[in-house]
Design an enzyme around this catalytic site. Structure first.
Site, PDB file in Angstrom:
ATOM      1  N   ARG A  53       0.737  -1.290   0.067  1.00 12.71           N
ATOM      2  CA  ARG A  53      -0.156  -0.066   0.141  1.00 12.71           C
ATOM      3  C   ARG A  53       0.752   1.212   0.000  1.00 12.71           C
ATOM      4  NH1 ARG A  53      -2.756  -3.980   1.831  1.00 12.71           N
ATOM      5  NH2 ARG A  53      -0.662  -4.493   2.940  1.00 12.71           N
ATOM      6  N   ARG A 104      11.528   4.122   3.237  1.00  9.81           N
ATOM      7  CA  ARG A 104      11.208   3.233   4.303  1.00  9.81           C
ATOM      8  C   ARG A 104      12.343   2.506   4.767  1.00  9.81           C
ATOM      9  NH1 ARG A 104       5.905  -0.942   4.460  1.00  9.81           N
ATOM     10  NH2 ARG A 104       5.089   1.065   5.034  1.00  9.81           N
TER      11      ARG A 104
END
Ligand code: NCD
Length: 306
Positions: A53, A104
């Protein structure tokens, strides 16, 4: 430019700006109406941990706004990190190619380390067990859309509250809104870190830690389920002990208020029985959809365009 590193950087005003812009993005996404405000921009999405996502919605958000995207998925293997390059050096290189950098990383503080050397805005898409601010913003938008308010609500957080980075970002955001209460339901070994409890105490916000899932569900306006973060455990034995302790099952639905909402940042493993998906209160897929709008708003915010 604005880095987006931690939930703690937002005040009520900046939250409202982002949520309102996300609402505007949703409206504009109606066919043909979107303003391509990022036409000449390049967005880099560099992910050192798995993602469905977050990465794809940031990329879709960039593309919808007219930007070009460069992307490194599985960057621990596919980027020069594999050869030992530091996050600082990788960031210096990304600065040469992109206008905004979404990162990330498994290490807490990685996005902050990148921001220290970056001449371009850094967006933290999750740093270890620490923070995941864009997820918390889309959670906030979802509660607002589903329940019509962010005030006077009881939030029941369930699962891995020690390693789950999404509660670590959502709790500070919710602390800006009055009269909310919190129930934290987790195995003892996965309870919420002290720093977040201290924040709630400081702001005189009521909270309780409990293992009574049924009672906490009865009180909840918002049930926030989380996955036990297997990848953060030192050994499989510890993980196996706690992995299935708190699961939402169809029989729990009758305990919930009629006007309430079930959230989960996803991916779910075993936390929510798929039979629950058909219940109108199950909002986790709508939550993921809201991620697109919020990340469009965040890209504009990061670039100083709001
Ligand atoms: C979360 C994450 O990466 O922290 N996923 C997400 O971004 N929606 C939650 C999780 O992995 O359990």
């Amino acid at each position: 430019m604005n880095h987006v590193l931690t939930a703690g950087q937002f005040n009520k005003q900046s939250l409202e700006l982002i949520l309102n812009t996300a609402g505007e993005m949703e409206k504009q996404l109606a066919p043909g109406k979107i303003e391509k405000k990022l036409q000449d921009k390049v967005v880099a999405c560099v992910f050192f941990e798995p993602s469905t996502r977050t990465r794809l919605s940031f990329e879709a958000a960039a593309l919808r706004l007219g930007a070009q995207v460069i992307s490194a998925e599985n960057a621990m293997e596919s980027s020069s990190a594999h050869k030992g390059e530091t996050i600082e050096d990788t960031t210096r290189i990304l600065n040469c190619y992109a206008d905004v950098i979404v990162i990330r990383h498994p290490k807490e503080g990685a996005a902050e380390a990148a921001a220290k050397v970056s001449t371009k805005p850094i967006i933290n898409a999750g740093d270890g067990a620490n923070q995941h601010p864009s997820q918390a913003l889309l959670d906030l938008l979802t509660v607002k859309k589903e329940l019509g308010s962010l005030e006077g609500l009881t939030f029941t957080f369930v699962g891995d509250l020690i390693y789950g980075r999404t509660p670590h970002s959502l709790i500070p955001l919710l602390s800006h809104f009055p009269n909310n209460k919190f129930n934290f339901v987790s195995p003892q070994s996965l309870s919420l870190p002290q720093v977040y409890k201290d924040l709630l105490k400081e702001k005189n916000i009521a909270f309780a830690e409990t293992r009574d899932l049924a009672e906490s569900l009865k009180q909840a306006d918002v049930v926030y389920m989380t996955r036990v973060q297997k990848e953060r455990f030192a050994n499989a034995e510890d993980y196996n002990k706690v992995k299935d302790m708190f699961l939402l099952k169809p029989e729990h639905l009758k305990l919930l208020k009629e006007k309430s909402v079930i959230l989960h940042p996803l991916p779910r493993v075993n936390e929510i029985d798929p039979q629950i998906d058909a219940d109108p209160r199950a909002a986790y897929f709508r939550e993921a959809q809201n991620g697109l709008y919020v990340r469009m708003a965040l890209l504009l915010y990061a670039l100083g365009l709001l």
